[in-house]
Design a protein around this motif. Structure first.
Motif, PDB file in Angstrom:
ATOM      1  N   GLY A   1      49.234  57.472 -58.874  1.00  0.00           N
ATOM      2  CA  GLY A   1      49.258  57.845 -60.264  1.00  0.00           C
ATOM      3  C   GLY A   1      49.286  59.355 -60.430  1.00  0.00           C
ATOM      4  O   GLY A   1      49.263  60.109 -59.462  1.00  0.00           O
ATOM      5  N   ASN A   2      49.298  59.775 -61.648  1.00  0.00           N
ATOM      6  CA  ASN A   2      49.378  61.210 -61.924  1.00  0.00           C
ATOM      7  C   ASN A   2      48.057  61.792 -62.413  1.00  0.00           C
ATOM      8  O   ASN A   2      48.023  62.879 -62.953  1.00  0.00           O
ATOM      9  CB  ASN A   2      50.485  61.495 -62.937  1.00  0.00           C
ATOM     10  N   ALA A   3      46.962  61.055 -62.227  1.00  0.00           N
ATOM     11  CA  ALA A   3      45.653  61.536 -62.666  1.00  0.00           C
ATOM     12  C   ALA A   3      44.597  61.177 -61.616  1.00  0.00           C
ATOM     13  O   ALA A   3      44.879  60.480 -60.647  1.00  0.00           O
ATOM     14  CB  ALA A   3      45.304  60.921 -64.024  1.00  0.00           C
ATOM     15  N   ALA A   4      43.388  61.637 -61.841  1.00  0.00           N
ATOM     16  CA  ALA A   4      42.291  61.380 -60.908  1.00  0.00           C
ATOM     17  C   ALA A   4      42.123  59.893 -60.638  1.00  0.00           C
ATOM     18  O   ALA A   4      42.347  59.050 -61.509  1.00  0.00           O
ATOM     19  CB  ALA A   4      40.995  61.950 -61.473  1.00  0.00           C
ATOM     20  N   LEU A   5      41.759  59.563 -59.405  1.00  0.00           N
ATOM     21  CA  LEU A   5      41.556  58.195 -58.945  1.00  0.00           C
ATOM     22  C   LEU A   5      42.808  57.336 -59.080  1.00  0.00           C
ATOM     23  O   LEU A   5      42.743  56.125 -59.234  1.00  0.00           O
ATOM     24  CB  LEU A   5      40.370  57.545 -59.664  1.00  0.00           C
ATOM     25  N   ALA A   6      43.970  57.983 -59.022  1.00  0.00           N
ATOM     26  CA  ALA A   6      45.280  57.323 -59.063  1.00  0.00           C
ATOM     27  C   ALA A   6      45.501  56.529 -60.348  1.00  0.00           C
ATOM     28  O   ALA A   6      46.200  55.537 -60.364  1.00  0.00           O
ATOM     29  CB  ALA A   6      45.477  56.429 -57.843  1.00  0.00           C
ATOM     30  N   THR A   7      44.922  56.994 -61.443  1.00  0.00           N
ATOM     31  CA  THR A   7      45.185  56.370 -62.738  1.00  0.00           C
ATOM     32  C   THR A   7      46.428  57.013 -63.343  1.00  0.00           C
ATOM     33  O   THR A   7      46.957  57.982 -62.816  1.00  0.00           O
ATOM     34  CB  THR A   7      43.993  56.524 -63.692  1.00  0.00           C
ATOM     35  N   GLY A   8      46.894  56.511 -64.455  1.00  0.00           N
ATOM     36  CA  GLY A   8      48.129  57.014 -65.039  1.00  0.00           C
ATOM     37  C   GLY A   8      49.305  56.571 -64.197  1.00  0.00           C
ATOM     38  O   GLY A   8      49.153  55.875 -63.199  1.00  0.00           O
ATOM     39  N   THR A   9      50.494  56.953 -64.573  1.00  0.00           N
ATOM     40  CA  THR A   9      51.696  56.571 -63.826  1.00  0.00           C
ATOM     41  C   THR A   9      52.532  57.797 -63.521  1.00  0.00           C
ATOM     42  O   THR A   9      52.831  58.590 -64.403  1.00  0.00           O
ATOM     43  CB  THR A   9      52.546  55.566 -64.636  1.00  0.00           C
ATOM     44  N   TRP A  10      52.895  57.961 -62.258  1.00  0.00           N
ATOM     45  CA  TRP A  10      53.790  59.021 -61.815  1.00  0.00           C
ATOM     46  C   TRP A  10      55.193  58.497 -62.061  1.00  0.00           C
ATOM     47  O   TRP A  10      55.624  57.531 -61.437  1.00  0.00           O
ATOM     48  CB  TRP A  10      53.555  59.273 -60.340  1.00  0.00           C
ATOM     49  N   THR A  11      55.944  59.117 -62.972  1.00  0.00           N
ATOM     50  CA  THR A  11      57.262  58.628 -63.354  1.00  0.00           C
ATOM     51  C   THR A  11      58.337  59.634 -63.000  1.00  0.00           C
ATOM     52  O   THR A  11      58.217  60.817 -63.319  1.00  0.00           O
ATOM     53  CB  THR A  11      57.305  58.333 -64.874  1.00  0.00           C
ATOM     54  N   VAL A  12      59.397  59.154 -62.360  1.00  0.00           N
ATOM     55  CA  VAL A  12      60.557  59.972 -62.017  1.00  0.00           C
ATOM     56  C   VAL A  12      61.794  59.165 -62.381  1.00  0.00           C
ATOM     57  O   VAL A  12      61.900  57.986 -62.041  1.00  0.00           O
ATOM     58  CB  VAL A  12      60.596  60.310 -60.514  1.00  0.00           C
ATOM     59  N   ASN A  13      62.727  59.798 -63.083  1.00  0.00           N
ATOM     60  CA  ASN A  13      63.989  59.150 -63.433  1.00  0.00           C
ATOM     61  C   ASN A  13      65.094  60.177 -63.218  1.00  0.00           C
ATOM     62  O   ASN A  13      65.273  61.082 -64.015  1.00  0.00           O
ATOM     63  CB  ASN A  13      63.966  58.651 -64.876  1.00  0.00           C
ATOM     64  N   THR A  14      65.822  60.042 -62.091  1.00  0.00           N
ATOM     65  CA  THR A  14      66.831  61.035 -61.741  1.00  0.00           C
ATOM     66  C   THR A  14      67.991  60.377 -61.004  1.00  0.00           C
ATOM     67  O   THR A  14      67.805  59.353 -60.346  1.00  0.00           O
ATOM     68  CB  THR A  14      66.230  62.159 -60.863  1.00  0.00           C
TER      69      THR A  14
END
Length: 125
Positions: A1-14
């Protein structure tokens, strides 16, 4: 993820080449490095990449040329997810939870790797 403790979502669109390696390590032989209790999850990657070389499009962990103990890590796991979509018209690139290459002794034990959703939009993939 994109936040502490792997929360949130790391998003890439390319449409460009894109490669993600969560933890990359290379040590001297007989150094006996321990990598444990890490969390790598919650990714949503859409790419035109077709990396079929070491590490591929996605590797949660990449270890090379050393002695490693890799244990009790969570990559994707049962609660997180890793979504990888390749929009390449060529074959699909490689995806790894844990990848080890080179010389050296390695022990990989008690890790959780799961929650992957992998697709390719090309008809020849």
């Amino acid at each position: 993820g994109n936040a502490a403790l792997a929360t949130g979502t790391w998003t890439v669109n390319t449409t460009a080449d894109y490669r993600f390696v969560g933890i990359s390590m290379s040590t001297a032989l007989s150094s006996n490095s321990t990598v444990d209790n890490n969390i790598i999850r919650n990714f949503n990657i859409t790419t035109g990449s077709v990396f079929q070389t070491q590490g591929g499009l996605f590797a949660g962990m990449y270890a090379s040329n050393g002695d490693f103990v890799i244990s009790e890590n969570e990559i994707g796991g049962s609660t997180g997810n890793i979504t990888i979509v390749s929009n390449s018209s060529n074959s699909f690139g490689f995806v790894y939870g844990i990848f080890h290459t080179g010389n050296g002794a390695v022990t990989i034990t008690d890790n959780t790797v799961g929650g992957y959703a992998i697709s390719n939009s090309a008809s020849n993939a």
